[in-house]
Motif scaffolding. Sequence first.
Motif, PDB file in Angstrom:
ATOM      1  N   PHE A   1      43.456  55.827  -3.400  1.00 39.27           N
ATOM      2  CA  PHE A   1      44.718  55.372  -2.813  1.00 39.27           C
ATOM      3  C   PHE A   1      44.937  56.081  -1.495  1.00 39.27           C
ATOM      4  CE2 PHE A   1      49.321  56.507  -2.428  1.00 39.27           C
ATOM      5  CZ  PHE A   1      49.793  55.250  -2.104  1.00 39.27           C
TER       6      PHE A   1
ATOM      7  N   PHE B   1      39.260  55.121 -11.598  1.00 37.57           N
ATOM      8  CA  PHE B   1      40.404  54.213 -11.693  1.00 37.57           C
ATOM      9  C   PHE B   1      40.664  53.592 -10.317  1.00 37.57           C
ATOM     10  CE2 PHE B   1      45.001  53.842 -13.513  1.00 37.57           C
ATOM     11  CZ  PHE B   1      44.863  52.478 -13.534  1.00 37.57           C
ATOM     12  N   PHE B   2      41.051  54.407  -9.357  1.00 41.70           N
ATOM     13  CA  PHE B   2      41.213  53.875  -8.003  1.00 41.70           C
ATOM     14  C   PHE B   2      41.260  55.000  -6.981  1.00 41.70           C
ATOM     15  CE2 PHE B   2      45.657  54.061  -9.718  1.00 41.70           C
ATOM     16  CZ  PHE B   2      46.220  54.938  -8.822  1.00 41.70           C
TER      17      PHE B   2
ATOM     18  N   ALA C   1      50.511  50.851 -15.558  1.00 40.86           N
ATOM     19  CA  ALA C   1      49.612  49.702 -15.688  1.00 40.86           C
ATOM     20  C   ALA C   1      48.539  49.986 -16.742  1.00 40.86           C
ATOM     21  CB  ALA C   1      48.972  49.377 -14.341  1.00 40.86           C
ATOM     22  N   ALA C   2      47.989  51.217 -16.712  1.00 45.29           N
ATOM     23  CA  ALA C   2      46.924  51.556 -17.661  1.00 45.29           C
ATOM     24  C   ALA C   2      47.455  51.579 -19.094  1.00 45.29           C
ATOM     25  CB  ALA C   2      46.311  52.904 -17.299  1.00 45.29           C
TER      26      ALA C   2
ATOM     27  N   LEU D   1      44.092  45.684 -13.248  1.00 45.46           N
ATOM     28  CA  LEU D   1      45.385  46.348 -13.046  1.00 45.46           C
ATOM     29  C   LEU D   1      45.653  46.599 -11.567  1.00 45.46           C
ATOM     30  CD1 LEU D   1      45.154  49.024 -15.885  1.00 45.46           C
ATOM     31  CD2 LEU D   1      46.315  46.827 -15.962  1.00 45.46           C
TER      32      LEU D   1
ATOM     33  N   TYR E   1      44.012  50.499  -1.503  1.00 46.93           N
ATOM     34  CA  TYR E   1      43.458  50.844  -2.804  1.00 46.93           C
ATOM     35  C   TYR E   1      41.997  50.402  -2.873  1.00 46.93           C
ATOM     36  CZ  TYR E   1      48.125  51.585  -4.884  1.00 46.93           C
ATOM     37  OH  TYR E   1      49.380  52.049  -5.183  1.00 46.93           O
TER      38      TYR E   1
ATOM     39  N   SER F   1      52.430  55.843  -6.521  1.00 45.76           N
ATOM     40  CA  SER F   1      51.228  55.054  -6.762  1.00 45.76           C
ATOM     41  C   SER F   1      50.579  55.427  -8.097  1.00 45.76           C
ATOM     42  CB  SER F   1      50.268  55.269  -5.597  1.00 45.76           C
ATOM     43  OG  SER F   1      48.952  55.266  -6.027  1.00 45.76           O
ATOM     44  N   LEU F   2      50.532  56.725  -8.394  1.00 43.93           N
ATOM     45  CA  LEU F   2      49.915  57.159  -9.653  1.00 43.93           C
ATOM     46  C   LEU F   2      50.773  56.761 -10.858  1.00 43.93           C
ATOM     47  CD1 LEU F   2      48.531  60.639  -8.587  1.00 43.93           C
ATOM     48  CD2 LEU F   2      47.211  58.614  -9.154  1.00 43.93           C
TER      49      LEU F   2
ATOM     50  N   LEU G   1      40.737  59.003  -7.912  1.00 45.97           N
ATOM     51  CA  LEU G   1      40.575  59.250  -9.341  1.00 45.97           C
ATOM     52  C   LEU G   1      39.121  58.932  -9.658  1.00 45.97           C
ATOM     53  CD1 LEU G   1      43.888  57.625 -10.577  1.00 45.97           C
ATOM     54  CD2 LEU G   1      43.442  59.999 -10.017  1.00 45.97           C
TER      55      LEU G   1
END
Lengths: 163, 195
Positions: free
Chosen positions: B59, B56-57, A65-66, B91, B77, A58-59, B47
């Motif tokens: 999870f 950022f997200f 993506a970033a 994103l 997410y 996932s990271l 994050l």
Amino acid sequence: MSNPQMVMYDEEFKQINAVIEKLLREANSKVIFLVDKNGQLISGVGDIEQFDTTSLASLTAGNIAATGGMAKLIGEKEFSILFHEGEKDNLHISIVGGRVILVVLFDNRSSLGLVRLRVKKASDELTTIFNRLLEKAEEKEKSGETDFPFAEITDDDIDNLFS
Amino acid sequence: MSFINYASREINCKIVYYGPGLCGKTTNLQFVYQKTAPDAKGKMISLATETERTLFFDFLPLALGEIRGFKTRFHLYTVPGQVFYDASRKLILKGVDGVVFVADSQEERMDANIESLENLRINLEEQGYDLDKIPYVVQYNKRDLPNVVSVEELRRELNPTDVPEFEACASTGEGVFETLKAVAKLILVDLKKGK
């Protein structure tokens, strides 16, 4: 929809694993895994039990993506290779066939040069397999072949998941 | 899009919690994490900034069980809610299978809710999705607070298409699993249709 459904079949799964297992040996690396751009782990080989591959996947996808977003802002299509250097372990991340992410974890028993070289070769092989996979999925969809396991699920099946 | 793996007999789906800053998206995930059996969940990743705002997200991977011999996994997410993190939000919507819109029921957050919902629609369209066509539920969060707007008004402003909606208090967990179940069910029903 923006990108088609990702489907993996037994035959291609074996071929993919053969390619990344070979890469694992030839690049002298510790772990290799493949992630789709949405963050789903496709496969992993090597010392995977030592790592939380789901989170890594996932990271990694978030990372790609970033940096992809950054690339677009400066007028690049994407950054196809990322390299993270640690004290002991390093990560080599690359985009394969425009849609899959290949992650190679290696330490000082290997080198960036070797990993890059071997990844390049493996990427070509993986691209061919993934293209075939995509064609296969499209063909199956066209012919209306439904070996799709969810076509026959009932509401009860779904409810049972939450019981 | 969901990922179906016939080789390992797994099916993976992605759920995104969307909503304005401080509406309780991360709190939703934290509650799910706390209340899920250890063997059914992975590590929760956040994050976040030093002040615990999502950067950022978040999870959280969940394994719900099997359907017809296929392991069913959901990846939850959240997006960063603050307005200026829009690039990151876009994103995270990539490859989404279902969306939960978490609304902040407090009166003073009504404008923020409306703005965030509009932003969700636009960002989904950029990825080629239509909010009216994908699995989507709404959660009215923070119902325990004193200065909340009535559900009727929230519905009028935030749920004109009448998708499944839930009242919640994410900090105590009320409504959290109901919301998650509803969106997961919509996703599975969608998969059943072979979309």
